[in-house]
Design a protein around this motif. Structure first.
Motif, mmCIF file in Angstrom:
data_model
loop_
_atom_site.group_PDB
_atom_site.id
_atom_site.type_symbol
_atom_site.label_atom_id
_atom_site.label_comp_id
_atom_site.label_asym_id
_atom_site.label_seq_id
_atom_site.Cartn_x
_atom_site.Cartn_y
_atom_site.Cartn_z
ATOM 1 N N UNK A 153 87.250 42.416 127.954
ATOM 2 C CA UNK A 153 87.802 43.435 127.078
ATOM 3 C C UNK A 153 89.179 43.101 126.529
ATOM 4 N N UNK A 154 89.866 42.125 127.151
ATOM 5 C CA UNK A 154 91.190 41.714 126.658
ATOM 6 C C UNK A 154 91.169 40.308 126.060
ATOM 7 N N UNK A 155 89.988 39.693 125.999
ATOM 8 C CA UNK A 155 89.913 38.275 125.641
ATOM 9 C C UNK A 155 90.513 37.968 124.272
ATOM 10 N N UNK A 156 90.144 38.746 123.249
ATOM 11 C CA UNK A 156 90.658 38.445 121.912
ATOM 12 C C UNK A 156 92.172 38.604 121.851
ATOM 13 N N UNK A 157 92.720 39.585 122.579
ATOM 14 C CA UNK A 157 94.173 39.740 122.618
ATOM 15 C C UNK A 157 94.824 38.565 123.348
ATOM 16 N N UNK A 158 94.224 38.113 124.431
ATOM 17 C CA UNK A 158 94.799 36.985 125.169
ATOM 18 C C UNK A 158 94.717 35.690 124.377
ATOM 19 N N UNK A 159 93.801 35.639 123.445
ATOM 20 C CA UNK A 159 93.723 34.474 122.563
ATOM 21 C C UNK A 159 94.931 34.419 121.625
ATOM 22 N N UNK A 160 95.672 35.509 121.526
ATOM 23 C CA UNK A 160 96.891 35.555 120.722
ATOM 24 C C UNK A 160 98.116 35.182 121.548
ATOM 25 N N UNK A 161 97.905 34.825 122.816
ATOM 26 C CA UNK A 161 99.008 34.492 123.704
ATOM 27 C C UNK A 161 99.483 33.064 123.522
ATOM 28 N N UNK A 162 100.219 32.582 124.522
ATOM 29 C CA UNK A 162 100.802 31.243 124.448
ATOM 30 C C UNK A 162 100.526 30.479 125.732
ATOM 31 N N UNK A 163 100.587 29.157 125.619
ATOM 32 C CA UNK A 163 100.532 28.249 126.740
ATOM 33 C C UNK A 163 99.373 28.545 127.699
ATOM 34 N N UNK A 164 99.646 28.798 128.983
ATOM 35 C CA UNK A 164 98.558 28.930 129.958
ATOM 36 C C UNK A 164 97.617 30.078 129.614
ATOM 37 N N UNK A 165 98.165 31.181 129.105
ATOM 38 C CA UNK A 165 97.322 32.328 128.737
ATOM 39 C C UNK A 165 96.375 31.939 127.615
ATOM 40 N N UNK A 166 96.905 31.258 126.615
ATOM 41 C CA UNK A 166 96.082 30.808 125.488
ATOM 42 C C UNK A 166 95.042 29.797 125.955
ATOM 43 N N UNK A 167 95.465 28.850 126.782
ATOM 44 C CA UNK A 167 94.527 27.837 127.272
ATOM 45 C C UNK A 167 93.357 28.478 128.017
ATOM 46 N N UNK A 168 93.667 29.427 128.918
ATOM 47 C CA UNK A 168 92.606 30.095 129.676
ATOM 48 C C UNK A 168 91.684 30.894 128.756
ATOM 49 N N UNK A 169 92.267 31.557 127.761
ATOM 50 C CA UNK A 169 91.455 32.350 126.840
ATOM 51 C C UNK A 169 90.512 31.457 126.045
ATOM 52 N N UNK A 170 91.005 30.300 125.610
ATOM 53 C CA UNK A 170 90.149 29.366 124.869
ATOM 54 C C UNK A 170 88.981 28.912 125.745
#
Length: 308
Positions: A153-170
């Motif tokens: 439910x938060x995946x698309x928002x976490x894809x807007x993050x940076x570094x480790x958060x972005x990597x995990x979301x990808x």
């Protein structure tokens, strides 16, 4: 926008919100000669669809201004967002010729903007980790993307993050089923990241290098995706070829058996008839016909267009 990751995040956010309501990017605030990242208005007819967007769908329940920060904003950046919010409200009232509801501002920050939260008195929203809200009259929320729970439910928002958060979301996007709606939105922009020009080597920071590794990972994932698509296409072609080969072998065996029963070779007109009846009537019926009919009756059966 400050970087290719800002542009990436804005495009993903816009394409997601556009599913559930009219969405504009770089909206000019005439009074201040500024632009908002995104201005969004929900479509009431698409409320059920919006509910499928998880936390982003909840944030998009009302008309609001979205401002995205790949780098955590400070007080000056927040004041700039509020300035645009105030001027946009003035512009909306000018267009309508009267009072309109004060628009909500949603600030999406990759990290936790501690200085901003403390200086402006933001408080955590109970039951919503990562979401902070100013006093009601300001109508300003901050989403600290790094603090969001790791759920779909938060995946698309976490894809807007940076570094480790972005990597995990990808990585989570890559692991979703092929028909997942998140993939259909994110994949085109992830692919485009491969073609964005990185900073000059002399100007690159440690964070630039880390995010370059993320782009490299996206490249590898995309190449694996392409290879899997090619492999699947080859497997399907091979299976189809095997089916066709089996069919041809069965028809050839039938032709040989029919010729033995007829005491002659099949004519050029009879061979396609046998193949057509193999497709239409099946192997079992053709075996029955061959075994039950005498040679003359078998020849007549082949010549009869209405034969069963």
């Amino acid at each position: 926008m400050r970087s290719r990751f800002d542009a990436f995040g804005k495009n993903v956010l816009r394409d997601t919100l556009d599913v559930v309501g009219p969405t504009e990017t770089q909206v000019e605030v005439i009074t201040a000669s500024q632009t908002m990242d995104i201005w969004y208005v929900p479509d009431p007819a698409r409320a059920a669809l919006r509910a499928e967007l998880g936390l982003l769908g909840e944030l998009a329940a009302e008309a609001c201004q979205f401002e995205l920060f790949h780098d955590t904003p400070g007080p000056a950046e927040l004041r700039g967002c509020v300035r645009k919010q105030l001027h946009w409200h003035h512009e909306l009232e000018r267009r309508e010729g009267g009072a309109v509801p004060f628009p909500r501002l949603r600030v999406l920050s990759s990290g936790r903007p501690a200085t901003v939260l403390d200086a402006f008195g933001f408080a955590p929203v109970p039951g919503c980790p990562g979401l902070y809200r100013a006093a009601p009259g300001w109508r300003v929320d901050i989403v600290a993307i790094a603090e969001l729970p790791r759920t779909r439910g938060t995946l698309l928002l976490r894809l807007l993050g940076a570094r480790a958060v972005l990597r995990d979301a990808i990585r989570e996007v890559a692991a979703l089923p092929k028909d997942a709606w998140e993939r259909s939105i994110a994949l085109p922009w992830l692919v485009r990241l491969r073609f964005e020009t990185p900073a000059e080597p002399a100007a690159r920071t440690a964070e630039d290098a880390e995010e370059e590794e993320i782009v490299t990972e996206v490249q590898q994932w995309f190449e694996q995706l392409q290879q899997s698509i090619r492999d699947e296409a080859r497997r399907e072609a091979l299976q189809e070829g095997l089916k066709e080969g089996l069919k041809e072998g069965q028809i050839q065996a039938l032709a040989t058996q029919f010729e033995k029963k007829l005491g002659r070779t099949l004519s050029e007109a009879e061979r396609p008839v046998l193949a057509e009846r193999f497709d239409r009537l099946g192997l079992s019926r053709l075996d029955d016909v061959r075994l039950e009919l005498a040679a003359d009756a078998l020849a007549a059966w082949l010549a009869d267009p209405a034969a069963r």
